[in-house]
Design a protein around this motif. Sequence first.
Motif, short mmCIF file in Angstrom:
data_model
loop_
_atom_site.label_atom_id
_atom_site.label_comp_id
_atom_site.label_asym_id
_atom_site.label_seq_id
_atom_site.Cartn_x
_atom_site.Cartn_y
_atom_site.Cartn_z
N ASP A 20 -17.86 20.02 -17.77
CA ASP A 20 -17.59 21.19 -16.93
C ASP A 20 -16.21 21.79 -17.20
O ASP A 20 -16.06 23.00 -17.33
CB ASP A 20 -17.71 20.85 -15.44
N THR A 21 -15.21 20.95 -17.30
CA THR A 21 -13.85 21.42 -17.58
C THR A 21 -13.79 22.09 -18.95
O THR A 21 -13.23 23.18 -19.09
CB THR A 21 -12.85 20.24 -17.53
N LEU A 22 -14.38 21.46 -19.94
CA LEU A 22 -14.36 22.03 -21.29
C LEU A 22 -15.11 23.35 -21.34
O LEU A 22 -14.68 24.30 -21.99
CB LEU A 22 -14.95 21.05 -22.30
N TYR A 23 -16.22 23.43 -20.60
CA TYR A 23 -16.99 24.67 -20.55
C TYR A 23 -16.16 25.79 -19.92
O TYR A 23 -16.14 26.91 -20.42
CB TYR A 23 -18.30 24.47 -19.78
N ARG A 24 -15.46 25.49 -18.83
CA ARG A 24 -14.63 26.52 -18.18
C ARG A 24 -13.53 27.01 -19.12
O ARG A 24 -13.25 28.21 -19.20
CB ARG A 24 -14.02 25.99 -16.89
N VAL A 25 -12.89 26.09 -19.83
CA VAL A 25 -11.85 26.48 -20.79
C VAL A 25 -12.45 27.35 -21.88
O VAL A 25 -11.90 28.41 -22.22
CB VAL A 25 -11.16 25.23 -21.39
N ALA A 26 -13.58 26.93 -22.42
CA ALA A 26 -14.22 27.70 -23.49
C ALA A 26 -14.70 29.06 -22.99
O ALA A 26 -14.52 30.07 -23.67
CB ALA A 26 -15.40 26.90 -24.07
N LEU A 27 -15.28 29.11 -21.81
CA LEU A 27 -15.76 30.38 -21.26
C LEU A 27 -14.60 31.32 -20.99
O LEU A 27 -14.68 32.52 -21.28
CB LEU A 27 -16.56 30.14 -19.98
N SER A 28 -13.51 30.79 -20.47
CA SER A 28 -12.34 31.63 -20.21
C SER A 28 -11.77 32.20 -21.50
O SER A 28 -11.28 33.32 -21.52
CB SER A 28 -11.26 30.81 -19.49
N GLU A 113 -3.56 35.29 -27.72
CA GLU A 113 -4.20 33.97 -27.72
C GLU A 113 -3.26 32.82 -27.35
O GLU A 113 -3.63 31.96 -26.58
CB GLU A 113 -4.84 33.69 -29.07
N LYS A 114 -2.06 32.78 -27.92
CA LYS A 114 -1.20 31.63 -27.66
C LYS A 114 -0.77 31.58 -26.19
O LYS A 114 -0.54 30.50 -25.65
CB LYS A 114 0.01 31.60 -28.60
N TYR A 115 -0.68 32.72 -25.55
CA TYR A 115 -0.35 32.73 -24.12
C TYR A 115 -1.59 32.44 -23.28
O TYR A 115 -1.52 31.81 -22.24
CB TYR A 115 0.26 34.07 -23.71
N LYS A 116 -2.73 32.92 -23.74
CA LYS A 116 -3.99 32.74 -22.99
C LYS A 116 -4.30 31.26 -22.80
O LYS A 116 -4.67 30.83 -21.72
CB LYS A 116 -5.13 33.44 -23.73
N SER A 117 -4.14 30.47 -23.86
CA SER A 117 -4.41 29.03 -23.77
C SER A 117 -3.52 28.38 -22.73
O SER A 117 -3.97 27.53 -21.95
CB SER A 117 -4.20 28.36 -25.12
N LEU A 121 -5.08 26.60 -19.31
CA LEU A 121 -4.87 25.17 -19.04
C LEU A 121 -4.02 24.94 -17.79
O LEU A 121 -4.35 24.08 -16.97
CB LEU A 121 -4.24 24.49 -20.25
N HIS A 122 -2.95 25.71 -17.65
CA HIS A 122 -2.04 25.48 -16.52
C HIS A 122 -2.57 26.09 -15.21
O HIS A 122 -2.65 25.40 -14.20
CB HIS A 122 -0.65 26.02 -16.83
N CYS A 123 -2.93 27.36 -15.25
CA CYS A 123 -3.29 28.06 -14.01
C CYS A 123 -4.74 27.83 -13.59
O CYS A 123 -5.02 27.65 -12.41
CB CYS A 123 -3.03 29.55 -14.16
N LEU A 124 -5.65 27.83 -14.54
CA LEU A 124 -7.06 27.70 -14.18
C LEU A 124 -7.53 26.26 -14.12
O LEU A 124 -8.33 25.91 -13.27
CB LEU A 124 -7.94 28.49 -15.16
N MET A 145 7.96 29.04 -21.58
CA MET A 145 8.22 30.38 -22.11
C MET A 145 6.91 31.15 -22.29
O MET A 145 6.83 32.34 -21.97
CB MET A 145 8.98 30.30 -23.42
N ARG A 146 5.89 30.48 -22.79
CA ARG A 146 4.60 31.15 -22.96
C ARG A 146 4.02 31.60 -21.63
O ARG A 146 3.48 32.69 -21.51
CB ARG A 146 3.60 30.24 -23.68
N LEU A 147 4.16 30.75 -20.62
CA LEU A 147 3.67 31.11 -19.29
C LEU A 147 4.46 32.29 -18.72
O LEU A 147 3.90 33.22 -18.16
CB LEU A 147 3.75 29.89 -18.36
N LYS A 148 5.77 32.26 -18.91
CA LYS A 148 6.63 33.35 -18.45
C LYS A 148 6.25 34.66 -19.13
O LYS A 148 6.11 35.71 -18.48
CB LYS A 148 8.10 33.01 -18.72
N ARG A 149 6.08 34.61 -20.44
CA ARG A 149 5.72 35.83 -21.18
C ARG A 149 4.33 36.33 -20.80
O ARG A 149 4.12 37.55 -20.73
CB ARG A 149 5.83 35.58 -22.68
N ALA A 150 3.41 35.43 -20.56
CA ALA A 150 2.07 35.85 -20.12
C ALA A 150 2.16 36.57 -18.79
O ALA A 150 1.53 37.61 -18.59
CB ALA A 150 1.16 34.63 -20.01
N ARG A 151 2.96 36.04 -17.89
CA ARG A 151 3.13 36.69 -16.59
C ARG A 151 3.77 38.07 -16.75
O ARG A 151 3.39 39.02 -16.05
CB ARG A 151 3.97 35.81 -15.67
N GLU A 152 4.73 38.19 -17.66
CA GLU A 152 5.36 39.49 -17.91
C GLU A 152 4.34 40.49 -18.46
O GLU A 152 4.33 41.65 -18.05
CB GLU A 152 6.53 39.33 -18.88
#
Length: 160
Positions: A20-28, A113-117, A121-124, A145-152
């Motif tokens: 289930d977890t892997l499916y959610r990550v892949a679907l997202s 992509e690098k921010y999406k992952s 993983l962290h938020c979802l 930094m990736r999370l910060k940039r994604a939020r920006e």
Amino acid sequence: MDNLIKAKPNIEAVYKLYADTLYRVALSTLQSDMDAQDAVQDVFIKYMSSNPEFKDAEHEKAWFLRVTVNRCHDMLRSRKVRLKLHAESDAEPVNPASKARQELFEVLQSIPEKYKSTVILHCLEGLSLQETADVLGISLSAAKMRLKRAREIIKEGKDV
């Protein structure tokens, strides 16, 4: 195939634990039900054929998440090649069940992509920043930094 089953007698338990977890990550990441199912299937085939050994449950979970993220990235690269060759994707996007889910997919599409992952993983999936960094094979500061940039990026998209 019998050798794979004999080598991993607990595959059913492992599948129930992580599928289930892997499916959610892949679907997202892939935003296609069929592609997400294929990615999860590929991850478990790799698990059965490579027979990895893990230090503990956290190491096992990190392996599954890392392999899933890598497989999704491979599938996205392949999809981009198909788009260039055929001018349209063969994959149908997921038909979201709610407006909120549709908005989430749109936001995720706007993030590189690098921010999406990192966000997935962290938020979802609720991994800590350190666990996210470990899964992605990056430092803790890079994950932050990736999370910060994604939020920006998300914030800039809403301001427009």
